[in-house]
Design a protein around this motif. Structure first.
Motif, short mmCIF file in Angstrom:
data_model
loop_
_atom_site.label_atom_id
_atom_site.label_comp_id
_atom_site.label_asym_id
_atom_site.label_seq_id
_atom_site.Cartn_x
_atom_site.Cartn_y
_atom_site.Cartn_z
N UNK A 109 -17.69 65.83 -7.90
CA UNK A 109 -16.63 65.15 -8.65
C UNK A 109 -17.10 63.77 -9.07
N UNK A 110 -16.67 63.28 -10.22
CA UNK A 110 -16.96 61.89 -10.58
C UNK A 110 -16.02 60.89 -9.91
N UNK B 202 -22.82 71.59 -9.55
CA UNK B 202 -21.58 72.11 -8.99
C UNK B 202 -20.50 71.06 -8.96
N UNK B 203 -19.26 71.50 -9.24
CA UNK B 203 -18.09 70.61 -9.22
C UNK B 203 -16.96 71.31 -8.47
N UNK B 204 -16.12 70.51 -7.81
CA UNK B 204 -15.07 71.06 -6.95
C UNK B 204 -13.75 70.36 -7.22
N UNK B 205 -12.67 71.14 -7.25
CA UNK B 205 -11.31 70.62 -7.33
C UNK B 205 -10.59 70.89 -6.01
N UNK B 206 -9.70 69.96 -5.61
CA UNK B 206 -8.85 70.21 -4.46
C UNK B 206 -9.11 69.35 -3.25
N UNK C 128 -9.81 67.25 -15.81
CA UNK C 128 -10.13 66.61 -17.09
C UNK C 128 -11.26 65.60 -16.92
N UNK C 129 -11.28 64.91 -15.79
CA UNK C 129 -12.36 63.94 -15.55
C UNK C 129 -13.70 64.64 -15.36
N UNK C 130 -13.67 65.81 -14.75
CA UNK C 130 -14.91 66.59 -14.63
C UNK C 130 -15.37 67.04 -16.01
N UNK C 131 -14.44 67.48 -16.85
CA UNK C 131 -14.81 67.88 -18.21
C UNK C 131 -15.45 66.72 -18.97
N UNK D 62 -19.27 66.65 -20.42
CA UNK D 62 -19.52 66.37 -21.82
C UNK D 62 -20.49 65.21 -21.98
N UNK D 63 -20.33 64.17 -21.16
CA UNK D 63 -21.18 62.99 -21.28
C UNK D 63 -22.61 63.27 -20.86
N UNK D 64 -22.80 64.15 -19.88
CA UNK D 64 -24.15 64.45 -19.37
C UNK D 64 -24.76 65.69 -19.99
#
Length: 517
Positions: A284-285, A320-324, A334-337, A341-343
């Protein structure tokens, strides 16, 4: 002892690349390295048959022939694993099981009827099992709290594999990870002190693959390849001249922590040694969530800057990215998206947080009485499974962000754009040999299939595909096969995002057909 080694089927998942495998004429992404290592630990006097059920099913003759069935599985393989145990018991065969799944949840293997549980790491527990067999014991549970010296691990039985069925081969250099991420079961299974093989061991394994005729990519399956940076540099310094002496038969990809960006020498050595890609656990960012889950290594420098540093060095990034996470603010998806997009990370693996058995997260949630048990629990092990605990924000909100995020990130035009930007942004070494490889005949077939589907059949991306391919061809031909491989993988993800949405809707209790309509 006539022994049948079986590897259970994987369900369709993010990493199964089903459609990609189909158009490439392949059966599976990776071979079961653990099971063919087990084969090397068995007595030379035993007769062995091996079957990866993801490649081809075993036969009735195999079942009739064997005295003993040995299974290894990860959590996501639980259904076929349990079915195979029950079938073996019904046929009157002895069953021995091991691997991450039964090690974490041994009672499920016992309930399915397994006779022998060879848990933890096989270098220590297989000898216990063999001694029990020699003494005539008909059941047993074999565990060890100690960690084996992997410098004594044998070369896996690569000769048992049907090599042309796999996208990549697999080799392991280290076990364990020095970090303490709350949700990760690696440190529970293998410890926080990374144990490494000697460089000579790895070169012996690579020579074995070379002698067997493998030419292509190899996944270094370490959960954190750079956990012991001193020893990994020793390996890379030995690997580079070996590759040159063998005319660069292999390229490599692996998993690593984001602090890879902090070591210029390590980055340079990896690229010089044929590594073309790395999977990063970014998660996560959101800095608050990283601190909550104990992923402090991701907070040392801006994550976007770290990704660009790794790209500039010459490595493609998977992530890898995780929610929750506990305390997570709404809009995390949305912040992960935005970060993706930026990277321009082509294949972000978005998942919903799970608490695997034995992890620090699992123990904490158990104390807090937040674990979901009984019939209410969803099966764990895949990325599109609702969490197995009560989260701190509404589960429907998390699920919606997951579905929207996955669907949007794998919209065909956005996906192809990221593939193009990532490939164009990768720095090239003086000798640009590091890129994904395919066997020539199957690679040529794959290219034709990609051009047919994306250059002709898919009207929404037809023009974009040809424009981007033309730019890659003229401006950066060194990454052409990498770009086409990523394009081909899109065929899998465009099907899989539909399945992921359906699975989440079903778990929430909705009729997916009505929702999709």
């Amino acid at each position: 002892m006539k022994t049948l080694l079986l590897y259970p089927k994987f369900p369709q998942s993010f990493w199964s690349y089903d459609r990609f495998m189909e158009i490439a004429g392949l059966k599976a992404v990776l071979p079961p390295l653990g099971l063919i290592t087990v084969a090397s630990l068995l007595p030379k006097t035993w007769e062995i048959r091996f079957c990866d059920r993801n490649v081809a099913p075993e036969t009735d003759a195999d079942w009739a022939w064997c005295d003993l069935v040995i299974l290894s599985a990860m959590l996501v393989q639980q259904q076929d694993f349990q079915d195979l145990i029950q079938k073996a018991v019904k046929l009157g065969k002895k069953v021995a099981v091991g691997g991450p799944y039964p090690t974490a949840v041994p009672e499920e293997a016992i309930n399915s009827g397994a006779h022998y549980l060879i848990l933890d790491e096989g270098e220590l527990t297989i000898p216990m099992f063999l001694e029990a067999i020699a003494q005539g014991q008909t059941t047993g549970l074999f565990r060890s709290s100690e960690k084996p010296d992997v410098t004594l691990s044998p070369t896996p039985r690569f000769d048992l594999l049907q090599q042309d069925a796999y996208l990549m081969m697999a080799v392991q250099f280290s076990r364990g990870c020095p970090f303490n991420c709350e949700f990760c079961d690696i440190i529970a299974l293998y410890g926080r002190k990374p144990r490494t093989k000697e460089p000579e061991q790895i070169l012996t394994e690579l020579q074995t693959l070379y002698d067997l005729g493998w030419r292509g990519s190899i996944f270094m399956v370490d959960d954190n390849f750079i956990g012991n940076q001193r020893n990994v540099k020793r390996l890379l310094r030995a690997l580079s001249p070996w590759l040159a002496d063998h005319n660069y038969p292999f390229t490599f990809l692996t998993e690593a922590s984001v602090n890879l960006a902090e070591d210029d020498e390590l980055l340079s050595l990896m690229v010089e040694s044929g590594f073309y890609a790395v999977f990063l656990g970014i998660e996560t960012p959101d800095q608050e969530s990283l601190h909550v889950t104990g992923k402090v290594q991701n907070t040392r420098r801006p994550l976007v800057e770290a990704c660009r540093k790794i790209n500039d060095a010459g490595l493609l990034i998977y992530a890898g990215f995780i929610l929750g996470f506990d305390g997570e603010r709404a809009g995390a998806g949305a912040r992960i998206q935005e970060f993706v997009s930026e990277t321009s990370i082509p294949q972000p693996m978005l998942g919903i947080l799970q608490a695997p058995p034995l992890t620090a997260l699992w123990h904490r949630l158990k104390r807090e009485e937040r674990l979901i048990t009984g019939e209410r629990i969803h099966p764990t092990g895949d990325q599109n499974t609702l969490m197995n605990f009560i989260p701190t924000r509404p589960i429907a909100e998390i699920a919606q962000e997951y579905v929207e995020g996955f669907w949007t990130m794998y919209e065909p035009q956005d996906y192809l754009k990221r593939c193009f930007q990532q490939c164009m942004g990768i720095g090239l070494p003086l000798k640009p040999r590091q890129t994904m490889k395919f066997p020539l005949a199957k690679g040529f077939h794959l290219v034709l299939q990609v051009m047919w589907y994306q250059g002709i059949c898919r009207s929404e991306i037809r023009g974009q595909f040809w424009r981007q391919l033309w730019v890659i061809f003229w401006q950066k031909p060194q990454v052409l096969n990498m770009y086409l491989g990523l394009c081909a993988a899109g065929e899998h993800f465009w099907e899989y995002r539909v399945l992921a949405r359906e699975r989440i809707m079903e778990q929430l209790g909705y009729d997916p057909m009505n929702v999709l309509a």
